[in-house]
Design a protein around this motif. Structure first.
Motif, mmCIF file in Angstrom:
data_model
loop_
_atom_site.group_PDB
_atom_site.id
_atom_site.type_symbol
_atom_site.label_atom_id
_atom_site.label_comp_id
_atom_site.label_asym_id
_atom_site.label_seq_id
_atom_site.Cartn_x
_atom_site.Cartn_y
_atom_site.Cartn_z
ATOM 1 N N THR C 142 0.843 -1.180 0.000
ATOM 2 C CA THR C 142 0.000 0.000 0.000
ATOM 3 C C THR C 142 0.879 1.230 0.000
ATOM 4 O OG1 THR C 142 -1.654 -1.155 1.270
ATOM 5 C CG2 THR C 142 -1.723 1.240 1.314
ATOM 6 N N SER C 143 0.598 2.133 -0.920
ATOM 7 C CA SER C 143 1.380 3.366 -0.888
ATOM 8 C C SER C 143 0.811 4.254 0.209
ATOM 9 C CB SER C 143 1.317 4.066 -2.243
ATOM 10 O OG SER C 143 0.121 4.776 -2.346
ATOM 11 N N LYS C 144 1.699 5.006 0.815
ATOM 12 C CA LYS C 144 1.284 5.901 1.887
ATOM 13 C C LYS C 144 0.208 6.856 1.375
ATOM 14 C CE LYS C 144 2.284 8.155 5.925
ATOM 15 N NZ LYS C 144 0.950 8.752 6.025
ATOM 16 N N GLY C 145 0.401 7.282 0.128
ATOM 17 C CA GLY C 145 -0.521 8.263 -0.460
ATOM 18 C C GLY C 145 -1.954 7.769 -0.506
ATOM 19 N N THR C 146 -2.103 6.498 -0.821
ATOM 20 C CA THR C 146 -3.458 5.962 -0.938
ATOM 21 C C THR C 146 -4.178 6.020 0.402
ATOM 22 O OG1 THR C 146 -2.543 4.459 -2.569
ATOM 23 C CG2 THR C 146 -4.765 4.016 -1.818
ATOM 24 N N LEU C 147 -3.462 5.630 1.428
ATOM 25 C CA LEU C 147 -4.061 5.662 2.765
ATOM 26 C C LEU C 147 -4.373 7.101 3.160
ATOM 27 C CD1 LEU C 147 -4.972 3.891 5.006
ATOM 28 C CD2 LEU C 147 -2.674 3.868 5.946
ATOM 29 N N ASP C 148 -3.460 8.000 2.820
ATOM 30 C CA ASP C 148 -3.691 9.419 3.117
ATOM 31 C C ASP C 148 -4.954 9.912 2.422
ATOM 32 O OD1 ASP C 148 -1.509 9.521 4.691
ATOM 33 O OD2 ASP C 148 -0.201 10.519 3.247
ATOM 34 N N THR C 149 -5.073 9.541 1.166
ATOM 35 C CA THR C 149 -6.263 9.949 0.410
ATOM 36 C C THR C 149 -7.521 9.467 1.107
ATOM 37 O OG1 THR C 149 -4.992 9.728 -1.630
ATOM 38 C CG2 THR C 149 -7.383 9.860 -1.842
ATOM 39 N N LEU C 150 -7.470 8.238 1.537
ATOM 40 C CA LEU C 150 -8.656 7.678 2.191
ATOM 41 C C LEU C 150 -8.970 8.421 3.484
ATOM 42 C CD1 LEU C 150 -8.429 3.826 1.682
ATOM 43 C CD2 LEU C 150 -9.992 5.462 0.642
ATOM 44 N N MET C 151 -7.906 8.743 4.230
ATOM 45 C CA MET C 151 -8.146 9.488 5.462
ATOM 46 C C MET C 151 -8.764 10.847 5.111
ATOM 47 S SD MET C 151 -7.164 7.483 7.939
ATOM 48 C CE MET C 151 -6.809 8.439 9.410
ATOM 49 N N GLU C 152 -8.315 11.404 3.987
ATOM 50 C CA GLU C 152 -8.800 12.703 3.557
ATOM 51 C C GLU C 152 -10.294 12.662 3.205
ATOM 52 O OE1 GLU C 152 -7.401 15.249 0.046
ATOM 53 O OE2 GLU C 152 -5.588 14.398 0.907
ATOM 54 N N THR C 153 -10.713 11.566 2.668
ATOM 55 C CA THR C 153 -12.125 11.462 2.308
ATOM 56 C C THR C 153 -13.012 11.551 3.537
ATOM 57 O OG1 THR C 153 -12.133 9.063 2.552
ATOM 58 C CG2 THR C 153 -11.654 9.913 0.358
ATOM 59 N N GLY C 154 -12.410 11.259 4.664
ATOM 60 C CA GLY C 154 -13.222 11.278 5.873
ATOM 61 C C GLY C 154 -14.025 10.004 6.034
ATOM 62 N N TRP C 155 -13.753 9.040 5.188
ATOM 63 C CA TRP C 155 -14.508 7.789 5.251
ATOM 64 C C TRP C 155 -13.770 6.724 6.055
ATOM 65 C CZ3 TRP C 155 -15.224 7.862 -0.775
ATOM 66 C CH2 TRP C 155 -16.132 8.871 -1.093
#
Lengths: 246, 276, 246
Positions: C142-155
């Motif tokens: 998992t790239s760090k960015g993907t997880l960050d994006t998900l956290m950003e979605t608030g979901w």
């Protein structure tokens, strides 16, 4: 210009002077004043008119937008910069009487040909209008180039299709047209009422003087108008044909 | 706003003024007529121009006189062998007809439009065209954005807060989930297909792992990572046991089991001198 | 500059209140007002800050520039937009306290990347789930960015820490997740049979293939989960370390 020759102050804040509607409640007064500041900042920041909807989306909920904007417009009435409304969208513009000052800012604009200008007027005053009707009024065939030029200015758009044989495309003006010519809405077109009264906005010789009138809401389709569909746009070469998926 | 714009000096004068000024120069040069019809926007425009030279309100022009003027004009152009667009000729024919209608009293059997009606239509069209001309002139002489009136020159670009509003549908989500789980499951299945350890494979691994070991080590320890996978345990054990026997026979490793079912211990072949 | 006249803007009538310097002479007052309007329009329309010199070049001669600009600045002092002077050049700027208005506009609708969508799906079904487990399930790092994006979605949120070596953070979904996907609760996520029924999963999956059922109560910690403490958040760089008071 201001006759009294005073210093053209901004009108006093509602917070200080009081306002008929909110005068009783200091908190509400403060709220209105603050909302006004916010609306001012948002509109001021943008070069393009900001729609009331966009504005409402960024202001606190439950704001009395008309009141806020009216108050703001009054604030700027006599300033060097005015708040103007273009078809429900708000923008700040330098005052018209200061045009002489602003020549340095003026960008060389492509001059429209007489034919294009005339056609623009026909479209503006007779919209929604088909190409055949434009030609009828002008008594001459329209070159494709002229219409293209007008579309390029961003002042003219295809509105829909007339519900009549051949379903011809109807043309009308855009918000950019209103903005450019300093019109708040289509009803502000110069001389519109006289022209209407004289029956000169009618397509045919008015036996009964039943006169079409540009719609108040330029986006609303006329009774005999259909909206443009993607398929129409394709027909008109404005969309690349869809490729079916299967 | 409009008034101030129109009053402003040094800016284009209303178009109809331009137009009438032009008309006057044309009239002045009438005798040596070198009119290019290109200057006109069609026959209606030419008619309007001619009507203007009558210098009266369009409502009071003599349509008859106008028709005669037009016909005369066209005549002169044709005499000069100038190419004329068809619509000029169509208009000429119509005006000639109109003229005849106006001159000859209405015949009882004539059901068509009367000359007066036709004249009225022409007047209406001329007035309407003129009205549009005036309207165009009034429009262009308004305070125009970018010429007289200006927007904020330094709009404050709204800082692009990269906070995006992400969207995805439940269908997207489920598809993504199912697709990746399925992908993985299928991958696993593929491994299992060739899940039999060949003797050669087992031998290679044993040589690599056990060959250099001096201490007795349980077979399971070597194979830990190979045994972990469910379903492969038996083939791993069987193949490696068979391979180990072969290696013992070759003298490459030593093997020991203290009692039945006890762990198998292995080590690399020791130097006989060091064996106690 | 004349403090008393200008510090308090929006006086009901500046002209009546009088200005220390120009109060006596109506002509001069008119002149100041008009000059102010001009300066206002020029600064407004200019594409860059306008130096006082450039301004003076376009205003009537003999203008008391400092006075004009100070008066104008005072006019805008409490508005949503302020007149500011940077290095001797004038410009309008959104009032500092309204800066937040200038950042909200850019809410872009963006589709989640495939990787993010897959990871979100795994988190939804397998929660509470650690990053290592996600990778195990997905079979890719998992790239760090993907997880960050998900956290950003608030979901997606961090739920707690798994009570296992390394105490890895566990992830789960949020209420916003349910909201966005129109789920009443996590258990509404379709199970194996439903996925098969919908044709999303092949009917012939390996026998040991399972789709987990997410927890009924998404907020309750699992048995092997510890809650996140402030200290944990600090570790994860999500809280700045506390400074002990004593």
């Amino acid at each position: 210009m201001s006759e009294s020759g005073n210093v053209v102050p901004f009108r006093p804040d509602e917070a200080e002077a009081g306002d008929d509607r909110h005068g009783d409640n200091p908190a509400e007064r403060l709220h209105l004043a603050e909302t006004k500041r916010m609306a001012e900042a948002i509109v001021f920041a943008s070069a393009e008119p900001v729609s009331e909807k966009a504005l409402a989306g960024r202001l606190p909920e439950g704001v009395d937008m008309p009141a806020v904007m009216a108050a703001l417009r009054a604030d700027y009435e006599r300033r060097g910069v005015n708040l103007v409304c273009v078809n429900g969208a708000w923008a700040f513009r330098t005052a018209g009487d200061l045009a002489f000052l602003m020549t340095r800012q003026a960008v060389e604009q492509k001059k429209l040909s007489r034919a294009a200008l005339e056609m623009l007027a026909v479209i503006a005053y007779h919209q929604p209008v088909t190409r055949a009707e434009i030609e009828e009024i002008r008594g001459v065939e329209t070159s494709k180039g002229t219409l293209d030029t007008l579309m390029e200015t961003g002042w003219v758009r295809m509105r829909g299709r007339r519900r009549s044989p051949g379903r011809p495309v109807t043309y009308g003006t855009t918000d950019a047209f209103l903005d450019h010519f300093g019109l708040e809405e289509l009803r502000d077109l110069p001389g519109l009422d006289e022209l209407k009264g004289a029956g000169l906005l009618s397509a045919r010789m008015p036996a009964n003087f039943a006169v079409p009138q540009p719609p108040a809401n330029p986006d609303a389709l006329a009774e005999d108008e259909d909206p443009l569909t993607d398929l129409d746009l394709e027909d008109l070469g404005l969309l690349t044909p869809r490729v079916d998926d299967d | 706003m409009a008034q101030t714009g129109e009053q402003r000096s040094g800016k284009p004068i209303p178009m109809d003024q331009l137009w009438s000024a032009e008309a006057e120069t044309r009239t002045a040069s009438d005798p040596a007529l070198t009119v290019d019809v290109d200057g006109f926007e069609g026959p209606l425009d030419l008619l309007l121009h001619l009507a203007r030279t009558q210098k009266v309100d369009l409502a009071r022009i003599s349509v008859l006189a106008l028709a005669e003027q037009y016909l005369g004009f066209i005549e002169r152009l044709r005499a000069m062998r100038l190419e004329l667009a068809a619509d000029y000729l169509v208009m000429a024919a119509w005006l000639a007809y109109l003229k005849s209608k106006l001159l000859i009293p209405k015949q009882p059997q004539d059901d068509g439009q009367s000359g007066e009606e036709m004249a009225a239509v022409l007047q209406f069209r001329l007035k309407r065209l003129e009205a549009m001309r005036d309207a165009a002139a009034r429009l262009v002489n308004r305070n125009r954005l970018g010429r007289d009136v200006f927007a904020r020159g330094m709009p404050e670009t709204v800082a692009v807060d990269r906070r995006q509003d992400y969207t995805a549908s439940l269908y997207d989500l489920l598809t993504a989930y199912a697709a990746q789980r399925q992908r993985r499951a299928v991958t696993n299945v593929r491994i299992e297909k060739r899940g039999v350890w060949s003797l050669k494979e087992a031998r290679d691994i044993l040589v690599r792992l056990v060959g250099a070991l001096d201490d007795w080590t349980a077979l399971d320890r070597f194979l830990l990572r190979y045994l972990a996978e469910e379903g492969r345990r038996s083939t791993v054990l069987a193949s490696s046991f068979a391979a180990s026997l072969e290696l013992v026979r070759e003298g490459a490793i030593e093997i020991r089991q203290d009692q039945p079912f006890a762990p198998l211990y292995m080590r690399g072949r020791q130097n006989p001198a060091e064996v106690d």
